[in-house]
Design a protein around this motif. Sequence first.
Motif, PDB file in Angstrom:
ATOM      1  N   VAL A 128       0.840  -1.201   0.000  1.00 51.36           N
ATOM      2  CA  VAL A 128       0.000   0.000   0.000  1.00 51.36           C
ATOM      3  C   VAL A 128       0.872   1.247   0.000  1.00 51.36           C
ATOM      4  CG1 VAL A 128      -1.655   1.343   1.372  1.00 51.36           C
ATOM      5  CG2 VAL A 128      -2.026  -1.108   1.012  1.00 51.36           C
ATOM      6  N   ALA A 129       1.892   1.265   0.853  1.00 52.49           N
ATOM      7  CA  ALA A 129       2.780   2.429   0.911  1.00 52.49           C
ATOM      8  C   ALA A 129       3.523   2.609  -0.409  1.00 52.49           C
ATOM      9  CB  ALA A 129       3.765   2.278   2.062  1.00 52.49           C
ATOM     10  N   SER A 130       4.004   1.525  -0.974  1.00 56.85           N
ATOM     11  CA  SER A 130       4.732   1.602  -2.237  1.00 56.85           C
ATOM     12  C   SER A 130       3.849   2.165  -3.342  1.00 56.85           C
ATOM     13  CB  SER A 130       5.236   0.207  -2.622  1.00 56.85           C
ATOM     14  OG  SER A 130       5.978   0.255  -3.801  1.00 56.85           O
ATOM     15  N   TYR A 131       2.613   1.695  -3.409  1.00 59.79           N
ATOM     16  CA  TYR A 131       1.689   2.193  -4.429  1.00 59.79           C
ATOM     17  C   TYR A 131       1.350   3.664  -4.183  1.00 59.79           C
ATOM     18  CZ  TYR A 131      -2.265   2.781  -7.497  1.00 59.79           C
ATOM     19  OH  TYR A 131      -3.107   3.246  -8.476  1.00 59.79           O
ATOM     20  N   CYS A 132       1.077   4.023  -2.949  1.00 60.79           N
ATOM     21  CA  CYS A 132       0.718   5.418  -2.637  1.00 60.79           C
ATOM     22  C   CYS A 132       1.866   6.368  -2.934  1.00 60.79           C
ATOM     23  CB  CYS A 132       0.311   5.547  -1.171  1.00 60.79           C
ATOM     24  SG  CYS A 132      -1.276   4.791  -0.778  1.00 60.79           S
ATOM     25  N   LEU A 133       3.102   5.928  -2.735  1.00 58.49           N
ATOM     26  CA  LEU A 133       4.256   6.789  -2.953  1.00 58.49           C
ATOM     27  C   LEU A 133       4.720   6.813  -4.412  1.00 58.49           C
ATOM     28  CD1 LEU A 133       6.330   5.892   0.222  1.00 58.49           C
ATOM     29  CD2 LEU A 133       5.152   8.049  -0.236  1.00 58.49           C
ATOM     30  N   SER A 134       4.543   5.690  -5.135  1.00 60.37           N
ATOM     31  CA  SER A 134       5.089   5.594  -6.493  1.00 60.37           C
ATOM     32  C   SER A 134       4.045   5.488  -7.581  1.00 60.37           C
ATOM     33  CB  SER A 134       6.017   4.382  -6.582  1.00 60.37           C
ATOM     34  OG  SER A 134       7.045   4.488  -5.637  1.00 60.37           O
ATOM     35  N   GLY A 135       2.802   5.211  -7.221  1.00 62.78           N
ATOM     36  CA  GLY A 135       1.750   5.076  -8.226  1.00 62.78           C
ATOM     37  C   GLY A 135       1.827   3.753  -8.974  1.00 62.78           C
ATOM     38  N   SER A 136       1.235   3.720 -10.146  1.00 61.30           N
ATOM     39  CA  SER A 136       1.121   2.473 -10.908  1.00 61.30           C
ATOM     40  C   SER A 136       2.452   2.000 -11.486  1.00 61.30           C
ATOM     41  CB  SER A 136       0.092   2.633 -12.020  1.00 61.30           C
ATOM     42  OG  SER A 136       0.499   3.666 -12.898  1.00 61.30           O
ATOM     43  N   THR A 137       3.503   2.804 -11.386  1.00 59.53           N
ATOM     44  CA  THR A 137       4.807   2.379 -11.911  1.00 59.53           C
ATOM     45  C   THR A 137       5.430   1.274 -11.072  1.00 59.53           C
ATOM     46  OG1 THR A 137       5.966   4.073 -10.642  1.00 59.53           O
ATOM     47  CG2 THR A 137       5.290   4.665 -12.874  1.00 59.53           C
ATOM     48  N   CYS A 138       4.915   1.041  -9.870  1.00 60.51           N
ATOM     49  CA  CYS A 138       5.510   0.045  -8.981  1.00 60.51           C
ATOM     50  C   CYS A 138       4.739  -1.270  -8.948  1.00 60.51           C
ATOM     51  CB  CYS A 138       5.598   0.607  -7.561  1.00 60.51           C
ATOM     52  SG  CYS A 138       4.000   0.675  -6.746  1.00 60.51           S
ATOM     53  N   LEU A 139       3.710  -1.425  -9.740  1.00 54.20           N
ATOM     54  CA  LEU A 139       2.861  -2.621  -9.648  1.00 54.20           C
ATOM     55  C   LEU A 139       3.647  -3.918  -9.780  1.00 54.20           C
ATOM     56  CD1 LEU A 139      -0.374  -1.534 -11.549  1.00 54.20           C
ATOM     57  CD2 LEU A 139      -0.039  -1.812  -9.087  1.00 54.20           C
ATOM     58  N   HIS A 140       4.682  -3.935 -10.598  1.00 53.92           N
ATOM     59  CA  HIS A 140       5.469  -5.157 -10.787  1.00 53.92           C
ATOM     60  C   HIS A 140       6.353  -5.474  -9.578  1.00 53.92           C
ATOM     61  CE1 HIS A 140       8.229  -1.957 -11.931  1.00 53.92           C
ATOM     62  NE2 HIS A 140       9.215  -2.801 -11.728  1.00 53.92           N
ATOM     63  N   LYS A 141       6.493  -4.550  -8.649  1.00 51.47           N
ATOM     64  CA  LYS A 141       7.331  -4.746  -7.474  1.00 51.47           C
ATOM     65  C   LYS A 141       6.547  -5.117  -6.220  1.00 51.47           C
ATOM     66  CE  LYS A 141      10.778  -1.376  -8.949  1.00 51.47           C
ATOM     67  NZ  LYS A 141      11.439  -0.115  -8.581  1.00 51.47           N
ATOM     68  N   LEU A 142       5.248  -5.238  -6.320  1.00 51.34           N
ATOM     69  CA  LEU A 142       4.419  -5.496  -5.146  1.00 51.34           C
ATOM     70  C   LEU A 142       4.439  -6.963  -4.750  1.00 51.34           C
ATOM     71  CD1 LEU A 142       1.303  -3.287  -5.946  1.00 51.34           C
ATOM     72  CD2 LEU A 142       3.335  -2.684  -4.628  1.00 51.34           C
ATOM     73  N   ASN A 143       4.249  -7.231  -3.474  1.00 50.72           N
ATOM     74  CA  ASN A 143       4.158  -8.598  -2.964  1.00 50.72           C
ATOM     75  C   ASN A 143       2.839  -9.251  -3.376  1.00 50.72           C
ATOM     76  OD1 ASN A 143       6.635  -8.686  -1.292  1.00 50.72           O
ATOM     77  ND2 ASN A 143       5.610  -7.033  -0.198  1.00 50.72           N
ATOM     78  N   PHE A 144       1.751  -8.505  -3.272  1.00 53.13           N
ATOM     79  CA  PHE A 144       0.412  -8.993  -3.599  1.00 53.13           C
ATOM     80  C   PHE A 144      -0.299  -7.978  -4.494  1.00 53.13           C
ATOM     81  CE2 PHE A 144       1.228 -10.453   0.836  1.00 53.13           C
ATOM     82  CZ  PHE A 144       1.315 -11.814   0.585  1.00 53.13           C
ATOM     83  N   PRO A 145       0.061  -7.875  -5.777  1.00 53.73           N
ATOM     84  CA  PRO A 145      -0.533  -6.830  -6.621  1.00 53.73           C
ATOM     85  C   PRO A 145      -2.052  -6.943  -6.749  1.00 53.73           C
ATOM     86  CG  PRO A 145       0.904  -8.266  -7.905  1.00 53.73           C
ATOM     87  CD  PRO A 145       1.036  -8.671  -6.488  1.00 53.73           C
ATOM     88  N   SER A 146      -2.591  -8.144  -6.704  1.00 56.38           N
ATOM     89  CA  SER A 146      -4.040  -8.299  -6.865  1.00 56.38           C
ATOM     90  C   SER A 146      -4.811  -7.915  -5.601  1.00 56.38           C
ATOM     91  CB  SER A 146      -4.373  -9.739  -7.249  1.00 56.38           C
ATOM     92  OG  SER A 146      -3.985 -10.614  -6.214  1.00 56.38           O
ATOM     93  N   MET A 147      -4.118  -7.759  -4.482  1.00 55.27           N
ATOM     94  CA  MET A 147      -4.789  -7.430  -3.223  1.00 55.27           C
ATOM     95  C   MET A 147      -4.758  -5.941  -2.907  1.00 55.27           C
ATOM     96  SD  MET A 147      -3.636 -10.594  -0.830  1.00 55.27           S
ATOM     97  CE  MET A 147      -4.676 -10.085   0.526  1.00 55.27           C
ATOM     98  N   LEU A 148      -4.250  -5.128  -3.821  1.00 50.60           N
ATOM     99  CA  LEU A 148      -4.174  -3.691  -3.577  1.00 50.60           C
ATOM    100  C   LEU A 148      -5.588  -3.129  -3.435  1.00 50.60           C
ATOM    101  CD1 LEU A 148      -1.994  -1.493  -3.408  1.00 50.60           C
ATOM    102  CD2 LEU A 148      -2.487  -0.988  -5.790  1.00 50.60           C
ATOM    103  N   PRO A 149      -5.860  -2.417  -2.344  1.00 49.88           N
ATOM    104  CA  PRO A 149      -7.217  -1.881  -2.157  1.00 49.88           C
ATOM    105  C   PRO A 149      -7.581  -0.888  -3.266  1.00 49.88           C
ATOM    106  CG  PRO A 149      -5.849  -1.490  -0.216  1.00 49.88           C
ATOM    107  CD  PRO A 149      -4.975  -2.071  -1.270  1.00 49.88           C
ATOM    108  N   HIS A 150      -8.823  -0.899  -3.705  1.00 46.39           N
ATOM    109  CA  HIS A 150      -9.233   0.013  -4.782  1.00 46.39           C
ATOM    110  C   HIS A 150      -9.244   1.455  -4.306  1.00 46.39           C
ATOM    111  CE1 HIS A 150     -11.995  -3.074  -3.486  1.00 46.39           C
ATOM    112  NE2 HIS A 150     -12.646  -3.193  -4.495  1.00 46.39           N
ATOM    113  N   THR A 151      -9.196   1.655  -3.010  1.00 45.97           N
ATOM    114  CA  THR A 151      -9.225   3.016  -2.470  1.00 45.97           C
ATOM    115  C   THR A 151      -7.829   3.623  -2.331  1.00 45.97           C
ATOM    116  OG1 THR A 151      -9.192   2.127  -0.238  1.00 45.97           O
ATOM    117  CG2 THR A 151     -11.361   2.596  -1.197  1.00 45.97           C
TER     118      THR A 151
END
Length: 136
Positions: A67-90
């Motif tokens: 969540v922090a990685s996405y909030c700080l970097s946006g969609s450019t970090c999706l490939h670096k997430l542990n659980f990309p499919s579990m990212l909250p829609h909010t």
Amino acid sequence: MSTSSDESSSNSTSRSANGASQEKKYKGVRCRRWGKWVSEIRVPGTRDRLWLGTYSTPEGAAVAHDVASYCLSGSTCLHKLNFPSMLPHTARTDLSPRSVQKAASDAGMAMDARYITSREITQNNERLSISVDDYL
């Protein structure tokens, strides 16, 4: 043909130098000596680290990091997430570091609660099946 390092990275558990078994490593997560899991992340463009909290499960800490990685970097970090499919829609990308910290902590705590509840239900079902089987 795979090497032993390939094989150990594909396993969900591995052996440490002292022979104790450790759970799978997630990005941005580490285990304290006493068994709690912690997560932190670097704020992009700075040398600052943002503390994301202490969790009972590695999955809780990993979701907080995602969540922090996405909030700080946006969609450019999706490939670096542990659980990309579990990212909250909010999840938003226009938050202050303090707001990112709170959003990540809330998501991590929710995941902790889900895993702990799931474990308790599984353990109770195992106890129930053992006690029922004993009397049949």
